[in-house]
Design a protein around this motif. Structure first.
Motif, short mmCIF file in Angstrom:
data_model
loop_
_atom_site.label_atom_id
_atom_site.label_comp_id
_atom_site.label_asym_id
_atom_site.label_seq_id
_atom_site.Cartn_x
_atom_site.Cartn_y
_atom_site.Cartn_z
N ALA A 67 0.84 -1.20 0.00
CA ALA A 67 0.00 0.00 0.00
C ALA A 67 0.87 1.25 0.00
O ALA A 67 1.52 1.56 0.99
CB ALA A 67 -0.91 -0.01 1.22
N SER A 68 0.87 1.93 -1.13
CA SER A 68 1.67 3.14 -1.28
C SER A 68 0.83 4.26 -1.85
O SER A 68 0.01 4.04 -2.74
CB SER A 68 2.84 2.89 -2.25
OG SER A 68 3.52 4.11 -2.55
N PRO A 69 1.05 5.49 -1.37
CA PRO A 69 0.36 6.61 -2.02
C PRO A 69 0.93 6.81 -3.43
O PRO A 69 2.04 6.36 -3.73
CB PRO A 69 0.69 7.80 -1.12
CG PRO A 69 1.92 7.42 -0.39
CD PRO A 69 1.90 5.92 -0.28
N THR A 70 0.16 7.47 -4.25
CA THR A 70 0.60 7.81 -5.60
C THR A 70 1.20 9.20 -5.58
O THR A 70 0.54 10.16 -5.17
CB THR A 70 -0.58 7.76 -6.59
OG1 THR A 70 -0.98 6.40 -6.74
CG2 THR A 70 -0.22 8.33 -7.94
N TYR A 71 2.45 9.31 -5.99
CA TYR A 71 3.10 10.60 -6.17
C TYR A 71 3.60 10.67 -7.60
O TYR A 71 4.46 9.88 -7.99
CB TYR A 71 4.29 10.75 -5.20
CG TYR A 71 3.91 10.79 -3.73
CD1 TYR A 71 2.72 11.35 -3.30
CD2 TYR A 71 4.77 10.27 -2.78
CE1 TYR A 71 2.39 11.37 -1.96
CE2 TYR A 71 4.44 10.30 -1.43
CZ TYR A 71 3.25 10.86 -1.04
OH TYR A 71 2.91 10.89 0.29
N PHE A 72 3.04 11.59 -8.37
CA PHE A 72 3.42 11.77 -9.77
C PHE A 72 3.31 10.47 -10.57
O PHE A 72 4.15 10.16 -11.40
CB PHE A 72 4.83 12.36 -9.89
CG PHE A 72 4.96 13.70 -9.23
CD1 PHE A 72 4.42 14.83 -9.83
CD2 PHE A 72 5.59 13.83 -8.01
CE1 PHE A 72 4.53 16.07 -9.22
CE2 PHE A 72 5.69 15.06 -7.39
CZ PHE A 72 5.15 16.19 -8.00
N GLY A 73 2.30 9.69 -10.29
CA GLY A 73 2.04 8.47 -11.04
C GLY A 73 2.91 7.28 -10.68
O GLY A 73 2.92 6.29 -11.41
N THR A 74 3.62 7.35 -9.56
CA THR A 74 4.46 6.24 -9.13
C THR A 74 4.31 6.05 -7.62
O THR A 74 3.80 6.93 -6.93
CB THR A 74 5.96 6.48 -9.44
OG1 THR A 74 6.43 7.59 -8.66
CG2 THR A 74 6.20 6.76 -10.91
N PRO A 75 4.77 4.91 -7.09
CA PRO A 75 4.80 4.75 -5.63
C PRO A 75 5.70 5.81 -5.01
O PRO A 75 6.60 6.34 -5.65
CB PRO A 75 5.37 3.35 -5.43
CG PRO A 75 5.18 2.64 -6.73
CD PRO A 75 5.25 3.71 -7.78
N SER A 76 5.47 6.09 -3.75
CA SER A 76 6.30 7.06 -3.04
C SER A 76 7.75 6.58 -2.98
O SER A 76 8.02 5.38 -3.02
CB SER A 76 5.76 7.27 -1.62
OG SER A 76 5.90 6.08 -0.87
N SER A 77 8.67 7.52 -2.87
CA SER A 77 10.09 7.13 -2.82
C SER A 77 10.41 6.27 -1.59
O SER A 77 11.19 5.31 -1.71
CB SER A 77 11.01 8.34 -2.91
OG SER A 77 10.74 9.27 -1.89
N PRO A 78 9.83 6.53 -0.39
CA PRO A 78 10.09 5.60 0.71
C PRO A 78 9.63 4.18 0.39
O PRO A 78 10.32 3.21 0.74
CB PRO A 78 9.31 6.19 1.89
CG PRO A 78 9.26 7.65 1.60
CD PRO A 78 9.09 7.72 0.10
#
Length: 137
Positions: A67-78
């Motif tokens: 479960a990852s948030p979407t940031y700029f159409g990709t998973p978060s860097s963490p």
């Protein structure tokens, strides 16, 4: 045999944690042994009390919910760092044949959620795992 499910999430504001917690409750309701695990983030607004995810948690689990948030159409860097941390296990073929599904959310209507899920699944395909999509019912 009791299935083991690792629910691994990254959440800065609580949305992904709430989704991950719901997934963990659902897995428990079906009799699974569940680990609810957070991916650390030094920029998080709230420190969630769940244990920190480690690559060995992917090894422990029969199935994973990522479960990852979407940031700029990709998973978060963490979250990407967590996935990359599994490389030593992947290179030994130790993550093959797990069942994996993904969860994501974004704050904008066309935030790229579908590409985030595809990116998550791309990693698990490299593991040799099975990506499980949503139930169409």
């Amino acid at each position: 045999m009791t299935p083991k499910v690792a629910v691994v999430y990254h959440s800065r504001r609580g949305t992904m944690r709430a989704l991950a917690e719901s997934a963990a409750e659902g897995a428990r309701a079906y009799g699974a042994q569940v680990r609810l695990l957070r991916v650390p983030d030094d920029r998080a607004i709230t420190a969630w009390p769940d244990p920190e995810a480690a690559p060995e948690d992917a090894l422990w689990a029969d199935g994973l919910v990522l479960a990852s948030p979407t940031y700029f159409g990709t998973p978060s860097s963490p979250f990407k760092r967590f996935l990359e941390s599994t490389s030593p296990l992947w290179s030994q073929g130790l993550l093959a044949d797990r069942i994996v599904t993904g969860l994501t959310a974004s704050t904008c209507l066309h935030g790229g959620r579908e590409t985030t899920l595809l990116a998550l699944y791309q990693s698990v395909y490299h593991w040799g795992a099975w990506a499980l999509g949503a139930d169409p019912r």
